[in-house]
Design an enzyme around this catalytic site. Sequence first.
Site, PDB file in Angstrom:
ATOM      1  CG  HIS A 291      -1.910   1.019   1.312  1.00 48.47           C
ATOM      2  ND1 HIS A 291      -3.113   0.934   0.648  1.00 48.47           N
ATOM      3  CD2 HIS A 291      -1.945   2.194   1.973  1.00 48.47           C
ATOM      4  CE1 HIS A 291      -3.836   2.006   0.899  1.00 48.47           C
ATOM      5  NE2 HIS A 291      -3.151   2.797   1.703  1.00 48.47           N
ATOM      6  CG  ASP A 293      -1.228   5.967   2.337  1.00 51.55           C
ATOM      7  OD1 ASP A 293      -2.279   5.514   1.845  1.00 51.55           O
ATOM      8  OD2 ASP A 293      -0.874   5.736   3.500  1.00 51.55           O
ATOM      9  CG  ASP A 421      -5.775   3.201   4.407  1.00 56.04           C
ATOM     10  OD1 ASP A 421      -6.274   2.990   5.527  1.00 56.04           O
ATOM     11  OD2 ASP A 421      -4.818   3.965   4.227  1.00 56.04           O
ATOM     12  CG  HIS A 635      -6.902   6.625   1.014  1.00 59.48           C
ATOM     13  ND1 HIS A 635      -6.572   5.753   0.023  1.00 59.48           N
ATOM     14  CD2 HIS A 635      -6.022   6.391   2.004  1.00 59.48           C
ATOM     15  CE1 HIS A 635      -5.535   5.011   0.391  1.00 59.48           C
ATOM     16  NE2 HIS A 635      -5.188   5.388   1.604  1.00 59.48           N
TER      17      HIS A 635
HETATM   18 ZN   LIG Z   1      -3.689   4.528   2.759  1.00 62.90          ZN
END
Ligand SMILES: [Zn+2]
Length: 1160
Positions: A291, A293, A421, A635
């Site tokens: 993951h 971000d 997420d 997000h």
């Molecule tokens: Zn995230």
Amino acid sequence: MEHQHRGASHAVYSELNFTPGNKWVKSLTQGRLGTMLGGHYSSINLSSVLFHERIDDLVHVKLQVWSAPNLTKPSFSEAMKQEFKPTQKGDSFGPSSYSNIASGIPSSWAKYERVQFEFDPGCEAMVFRTDGTPVQGITGGYGGDRRVEYIIPEEARKRGFHEFVIEQTCNGMFGVPLTGDTIDPPALDRYYQLASADLVVPNQEAWHLMWDFFTLKQLSETLPGNTPLQNKALVVANAIMNTFSKEDVKSIPSARKLVEEIFGEAWFKKAENIYKEGDTRAKIYAIGHCHIDTAWLWPYSATQQKVARSWSTQIDLMERYPEHRFVCSSAQQYKWLEQLYPLLFERVKEKIVSGQFHPVGGQWLESDGNMPSGEAFVRQFVLGQRYFQTRFGIRCGAFLPLFGELLIKNMQIKETAWLPDSFGLNGALPQLIRGAGMKYFFTQKLSWNNINTFPHSTFNWVGIDSTQVLCHMTPVDTYTAQATVADVMKGVSNHKNLESSSTALLVFGNGDGGGGPLAPMLENLRRIRATGNNNREIPLVNMGGSVDDFFHDLEEDTNAGLTIPTWRGELYLEFHRGTYTSHGSIKKGNRKSEILLREIEHLATIASLYDKEKYAYPQRQIDDLWENVLLNQFHDVLPGSAIGMVYEDAEQIYAYVKKEGEELLENAMRILIPKSTSVSMTQPLQSAVSGKIVAYNTTPFRYSAVVEVPLQGVGGNLLKAEIVQISQHGNSGFVLMDASIACGPAVPRGIFADMQPTSAKEIYKDVFVLQNSKIKLTITDGRITSLVDTQQRRELIPTGKTGGLIIYDDRPNYWDAWDVEIHHLETPHVLRFTTISVAEKGPVRASLVGQLRYGKSTIKITMSLDAIAATLDVNSNSFIRFDAEVDWHERHKFLKFELPVNIHNEDAVYEAPFGYVKRPTHKNTSLDLAKFEVCAHKYADLSEYGYGVAILSESKYGFSTRGNIMAISLLRAATAPDAEQDQGKHQFSWAVYPHKGSFLESDVPMAAYVFNSPLRVRFVADDQKKPMSLPQTPFSLTGASNVVLDTIKRGDDDDPQETDWKKGSSTVILRLYEAFGGHASVRINIASNLGVSKATITNLLEEDMETLEINKIVPDSSSEQQSYIDVNFRGFQVMTIKLVISSVTWDWTRRSRLGDWMII
Ligand SMILES: [Zn+2]
């Protein structure tokens, strides 16, 4: 201690026994396992033999470095042009630097199977070949994500020399927090010390023993209760400790032999084939993931590097672990790789073709799940899928034969949407996921709920319109599992639907800041599987499959979803409720950009039909603007939970979208209204020639609007003829615009007979009244004390209560920018205006200005009431508009506007993408009380039989309704991870809209839509001999007021340069949705100037699903044929209709009766 647990299997049971024969003390043996590595005994335990050789002298390791100036992060090729200087271990680097490394490998090392370079810069780094190909990432330091070894390629090892480049980025996996607290704001000038730059020869056998031992230790420590396998693992681990001796090289293979008792005979030689043994149906599907971000505690630019580092590392692992599969979402991240690391992009492509690297999710990126508009969610999917389709020939949900039939066999068909997420997921998503060609959905964030435990792991998620997707919320409760025995066990022990299905997805690999799986994780999983092949106590782990394989099995297991529970409506996250408000300017940038893009697409479509010779639909530019808007919907960006640097980037992106977007709008306007210029309060009229004011109503609704125009500038006097009220200060005037044609031109009108003249007065000292013939607002001592619907003779403020601004202390328990906690409601500070004045007296606009100071902040609110209703609906009412200017300098405070109302209902209504959701106004259960702060888009409504009140919003997303108190959240002031969040000047607006009839009988969605789309006024010089004719949008709806024509655009596959309508490549896309939650039968009228040869319902990707009948009507012999299409909707259904345009005739002299034109 003399143990006889092992060995002596052929001993004879003797008659006499002289041994003490004590039972073991299990806890002491367990404790002993901690001394096998590191610690006090590191000079004699397993740690002491992990390397055969290690050298770091300047003869064998030549280091040269170049540090980039300021905070720049230059590319590889730029860096290679610079002058490098000698450096060595122990030196410090920062903020970003490149090391050129030349290593000479001693010839005596030729006998070893592997030589590694161990590089620990204390931060993240990336190894490049000298030609600039990224090879793998490095994560320095001693965290669980440590990965400091780079395996020297075999040919270089044999040659005895290797040269390569390492880029040190001088940030950790989680950015550069000031202190040890992850979410602390960053220290941007941090330097890192080079802890190691050594050539080493690992003792492979010792490493494998270490991993064997780790797995045994995990089995002994994390298997629940007192089980045979747990005891056996402990016994074997203990025996390994007794067998191992630093002095005896043979003790390592002997110790390794012992583990066969747990992992099975000759298990190690089976390598990846270990997954082919045992039960065919595995319980736990493990898939590698990382993951990243897209921005969070680091800016977008750092993510671009994280992508290259993490993905190159995974490709390297795939070479050594053939069972390794890696799943990764976000077209944006692939696009960055394509642009910035083209050599690595090619390697990723190879691994996609070979079936090891799996794009997933189909979205542009993993967006916030609440705040993007319905259309923005559509674009997340459409632009994402189009990217995957054009680059890899696959789409999440289908595939195209870009790489030929044979290769497609390997490539996974992705049907899984992927938002692990995002902070809550709106109820339109199932429909949009299906519309984008997928049917499965993976998430996990609801495991963070801080009040109620979400009851399901595997379930049918049914959206507000009743579309379902098969949803798995991994029982492992994370997308960054470490692939331990505990993770594997949790896949079963925490599974909430074992009665229906016992499979679970194990998504493993370091993440959030990237990284992904490490070699020890893959080693551990092999050992866990080997254990499972020999022992039923541990579930079987599967590797080598895809997320879709898991879901296919799940679909089969659950009899196509019939045996699992159903969850209807939104997946509300009981956490991070402050993210609907944090960083107000970003929310505003998002909303304004979404509206701007809707207007551009609408007007550009009409302009492209109107004058195909002079105007080509700017598809490429529109896509570019969308990509920018979608990027900021990430997000951690749109929710306001990133560091300050991210918001500097985001603000620039919104400024770019505004500038470029307004230019596109201007280009289209010039085609539709030739020779016109834009007029606004910031853009005074410069023309000296008399003319007219016009505008274009891009909304699908009919309304009137009061628009303020400047009376200064060269042309100020010219505008006076059009205004119906001069402002109090005389510098501006108000024009009453008639926008009574939905999707059509709007023109000024005079004061009309049925208008409700409005006024603002101080009737007694400190008592101010704002009223027209429908609404009367009273402010006493700086608070709203009365709001009366005069026609209904209804007082809306409960006796003794007041409405207005309120501030709460806002100190969440940890996640500052993310959370507002329920206890904030215990600390209300009611605010009163200290000065109020009359700003406009009417008769078209009346305004009061209230001001106050709080702490170091100043707040000014202009409250206005116009002489018109919100829309032209017969029951429509007027609303009170609140325009706020706030200079905000608080910390940990929460500013809201609250209004207690005489309305009772157990549920309030909040707009969500393509519809709305109801949430309770009471706190009966813990599920109800958890929703004390919720997300809404353009309106929130509280209605009862016969009457209701709505709050309309143009940039705020946080709302609540506690009993009969309605609230809109305005500003927060968190200090982590952005120390300056929301400090400074803000401008935003909302409105209070009382309406006759309940929400379902009201025009609230329309009023909110119009409130968000202010008319853009233009001035057109009066130099034409004939009356000016303005084209109308050739599409209109009749028959059902609950269906909204939301988007009008050209087809994604159109060729904008194609000017021959007959070629069939010219299409118009209409996106409609049902807004109230009921069935509808609607007629789409197509004006006579448009020839439509084919009409189809398509999916969101504009692929034909169903052909529609095109009906013709001839109103009378003098008019041309008009056509129409009838379609039926279910509640909240979203429908995409594609019209193939075969001819366009814009001859104004032959205009049809049904008004394709407006003549002014
Ligand atoms: Zn995230």
